[in-house]
Design a protein around this motif. Structure first.
Motif, short mmCIF file in Angstrom:
data_model
loop_
_atom_site.label_atom_id
_atom_site.label_comp_id
_atom_site.label_asym_id
_atom_site.label_seq_id
_atom_site.Cartn_x
_atom_site.Cartn_y
_atom_site.Cartn_z
N TYR A 149 0.87 -1.17 0.00
CA TYR A 149 0.00 0.00 0.00
C TYR A 149 0.90 1.22 0.00
CZ TYR A 149 0.95 0.05 5.07
OH TYR A 149 1.56 0.06 6.30
N CYS A 150 0.33 2.40 -0.11
CA CYS A 150 1.13 3.60 -0.26
C CYS A 150 0.67 4.70 0.69
CB CYS A 150 1.06 4.14 -1.68
SG CYS A 150 1.61 3.00 -2.96
N ARG A 151 1.55 5.62 0.93
CA ARG A 151 1.19 6.84 1.66
C ARG A 151 0.47 7.75 0.66
NH1 ARG A 151 5.25 11.12 4.63
NH2 ARG A 151 6.07 11.27 2.52
N GLY A 152 -0.85 7.68 0.72
CA GLY A 152 -1.66 8.40 -0.26
C GLY A 152 -2.54 7.49 -1.08
N ARG A 153 -2.33 6.17 -0.96
CA ARG A 153 -3.20 5.21 -1.66
C ARG A 153 -3.23 3.90 -0.91
NH1 ARG A 153 -2.68 0.03 -3.33
NH2 ARG A 153 -0.69 0.50 -4.35
N ILE A 154 -4.40 3.55 -0.40
CA ILE A 154 -4.59 2.26 0.26
C ILE A 154 -5.68 1.51 -0.49
CG2 ILE A 154 -5.29 1.08 2.36
CD1 ILE A 154 -4.07 3.30 3.97
N LEU A 155 -5.30 0.36 -1.03
CA LEU A 155 -6.21 -0.46 -1.83
C LEU A 155 -6.89 0.40 -2.90
CD1 LEU A 155 -7.62 -2.89 0.88
CD2 LEU A 155 -5.62 -3.15 -0.58
N HIS A 156 -8.22 0.57 -2.82
CA HIS A 156 -8.93 1.27 -3.88
C HIS A 156 -9.11 2.76 -3.62
CE1 HIS A 156 -9.75 -2.79 -5.14
NE2 HIS A 156 -10.43 -3.03 -4.04
N THR A 157 -8.62 3.24 -2.49
CA THR A 157 -8.81 4.64 -2.13
C THR A 157 -7.54 5.44 -2.40
OG1 THR A 157 -10.42 4.07 -0.40
CG2 THR A 157 -9.37 6.23 -0.27
N VAL A 158 -7.65 6.40 -3.31
CA VAL A 158 -6.54 7.29 -3.64
C VAL A 158 -6.86 8.67 -3.07
CG1 VAL A 158 -5.18 8.33 -5.49
CG2 VAL A 158 -6.06 6.00 -5.75
N GLU A 159 -5.95 9.23 -2.30
CA GLU A 159 -6.18 10.50 -1.64
C GLU A 159 -5.84 11.68 -2.54
OE1 GLU A 159 -4.82 10.97 2.47
OE2 GLU A 159 -4.21 8.86 2.42
N GLU A 160 -6.48 12.80 -2.25
CA GLU A 160 -6.08 14.06 -2.86
C GLU A 160 -4.77 14.51 -2.24
OE1 GLU A 160 -7.93 18.50 -3.88
OE2 GLU A 160 -8.99 17.13 -2.50
N ASP A 161 -3.89 15.07 -3.06
CA ASP A 161 -2.62 15.58 -2.56
C ASP A 161 -2.82 16.98 -2.01
OD1 ASP A 161 -0.01 16.27 -2.02
OD2 ASP A 161 0.53 16.62 -4.13
N LEU A 162 -2.86 17.09 -0.69
CA LEU A 162 -3.02 18.37 -0.01
C LEU A 162 -1.74 18.74 0.73
CD1 LEU A 162 -6.62 17.75 1.41
CD2 LEU A 162 -5.98 19.03 -0.65
N ASN A 163 -0.61 18.18 0.23
CA ASN A 163 0.71 18.39 0.83
C ASN A 163 0.82 17.77 2.23
OD1 ASN A 163 1.49 19.98 -1.46
ND2 ASN A 163 0.39 21.71 -0.55
N GLN A 164 -0.09 16.82 2.51
CA GLN A 164 -0.08 16.19 3.83
C GLN A 164 1.03 15.17 3.97
OE1 GLN A 164 -2.11 15.56 1.28
NE2 GLN A 164 -3.52 13.85 1.62
N TYR A 165 1.63 14.74 2.86
CA TYR A 165 2.69 13.74 2.90
C TYR A 165 3.95 14.27 2.22
CZ TYR A 165 -1.37 10.76 3.88
OH TYR A 165 -2.52 10.23 4.41
N ASP A 166 4.31 15.50 2.55
CA ASP A 166 5.46 16.13 1.90
C ASP A 166 6.75 16.01 2.70
OD1 ASP A 166 4.13 16.81 -0.37
OD2 ASP A 166 4.14 18.98 -0.03
N ASP A 167 6.73 15.27 3.80
CA ASP A 167 7.96 15.07 4.56
C ASP A 167 8.75 13.91 3.97
OD1 ASP A 167 5.69 13.62 5.43
OD2 ASP A 167 6.73 13.00 7.27
N VAL A 168 10.05 14.00 4.05
CA VAL A 168 10.95 12.95 3.58
C VAL A 168 11.01 11.86 4.65
CG1 VAL A 168 13.31 12.39 2.90
CG2 VAL A 168 12.31 14.59 2.25
N ILE A 169 10.61 10.64 4.29
CA ILE A 169 10.60 9.56 5.27
C ILE A 169 11.15 8.28 4.64
CG2 ILE A 169 8.61 10.48 6.54
CD1 ILE A 169 6.95 8.20 5.20
N GLU A 170 11.49 7.34 5.51
CA GLU A 170 11.91 6.01 5.06
C GLU A 170 10.68 5.22 4.64
OE1 GLU A 170 14.35 2.05 6.63
OE2 GLU A 170 14.20 3.83 7.91
N ILE A 171 10.84 4.44 3.58
CA ILE A 171 9.72 3.64 3.05
C ILE A 171 10.17 2.20 2.87
CG2 ILE A 171 8.53 5.55 1.94
CD1 ILE A 171 9.95 4.88 -0.67
N ASP A 172 9.20 1.32 2.68
CA ASP A 172 9.52 -0.08 2.41
C ASP A 172 9.96 -0.29 0.97
OD1 ASP A 172 8.91 -0.94 4.95
OD2 ASP A 172 6.89 -1.63 4.47
#
Length: 334
Positions: free
Chosen positions: A142-165
């Motif tokens: 899954y993704c930060r901004g997309r889980i299964l069938h739900t895709v989020e609007e980009d409101l800059n809520q995930y603009d921090d640099v983070i470690e990912i899988d």
């Protein structure tokens, strides 16, 4: 040399015509096309319109995994970084230099991805990557901004640099030495999830993958296989099982596999009711081929003592349970 943007092409002349201009305009790295034995006139188009672009000709079409392996191993150590970019991606100013500068400053990071938004719905994240990829404890992505069938609007809520899988193959930055040392992608995957498998193997070596959302690209999606194609369903389910099998111990895999049979049986029923029998049958075929071919997909020479997912606070046991039972359908709502 610093970096190469490597675009894999297979009968994608129209995609190149539409999206290559933005790559040429906004990129600082060299642009290289790896062609998977196209027959649609792609090569003639490139030679006529972009004679300055280097083209690597593969002997046959071996999909995303094998195609990139053929091309990137020819490049060898000519570049410090490889940037794998889908042919159906529009890039923005400084998209590559932003991520490359981050990697230069963080030698412990093996690779990264930019923020990936939808080309069609530009204010929304893209399904394939969004703002960084994760795995639950059963191996579902899954993704930060997309889980299964739900895709989020980009409101800059995930603009921090983070470690990912895992970093998305739509815009995949990796140090060339890391790619070569790891043997590249597992070619048996053909397409889909090979980048997740590679990220898992790399992270087991103690290196990191990050998302750098200050870099933005727009992905059309479905340029090669659309969601409506049952073959895509087959590849996703089969390759996910391949990935789990080769990256976990026998006991851990068996425990996960038993749970996955139940969950994927539910997915097959859901596909039958919503997408028709072809997609449902594709899931059954995926399990059948996995059971026949699993020994061909080699396990790692060693296996970590535990599932090497992202930092503990990011772990989710089952994204299926979270989404359908707990009704948490956005990343920040987990």
């Amino acid at each position: 040399m610093k970096a190469a943007i490597v675009i894999l092409n297979y009968n994608g002349k129209e995609m190149l015509r539409q999206f290559l201009p933005s790559v040429i305009k906004h990129s600082s790295a060299d642009v290289i096309i790896v062609d998977n034995k196209s027959t649609d006139g792609s090569l003639d188009f490139l030679l006529m319109s972009y004679p300055q672009i280097r083209i690597i000709l593969n002997s046959r079409n071996e999909g995303y995994a094998g195609g990139y392996n053929q091309g990137l191993f020819q490049l060898g150590d000519q570049y410090e970084y490889f940037i794998l970019l889908n042919s159906d991606v529009e890039v923005t100013a400084n998209w590559d230099s932003t991520v490359l500068s981050f990697l230069d400053d963080h030698p412990e990071v093996a690779g990264a991805q930019p923020k990936i938004c939808s080309y069609i719905n530009r204010s929304y994240f893209d399904y394939a990557g969004a703002s960084g990829g994760f795995l639950d404890m059963l191996g579902y992505p899954y993704c930060r901004g997309r889980i299964l069938h739900t895709v989020e609007e980009d409101l800059n809520q995930y603009d921090d640099v983070i470690e990912i899988d895992w970093a998305s193959g739509a815009g995949f930055f990796i140090r060339s030495k890391v790619f070569m040392d790891m043997g590249g992608f597992e070619p048996k995957f053909f397409a889909h999830m090979e980048e997740i498998d590679l990220c898992w193997r790399v992270r087991d070596q103690g290196m990191k993958f990050m998302v750098v959302p200050q870099s933005v690209i727009y992905h059309l999606g479905g340029g090669t296989l659309s969601k409506a194609d049952p073959y895509k369903t087959f590849l996703n389910f089969r390759n996910n099982l391949f990935m789990l099998y080769r990256n976990t111990t026998e006991i851990r895999f068996l425990l996960i596999f038993l749970l996955r049979i139940l969950l994927d049986a539910g997915a097959a029923l859901h596909m039958l009711l919503t997408h028709g029998k072809d997609h449902s049958v594709a899931i059954i075929k995926a399990y059948s081929e996995f059971l026949k071919e699993r020994r061909v997909v080699k396990k790692k020479p060693y296996l970590a003592s535990k599932l090497s997912f992202a930092p503990r606070e990011k772990k989710v046991f089952s994204i299926i349970w979270t989404y359908y039972i707990r009704k948490k359908k956005i990343f920040s709502g987990r």
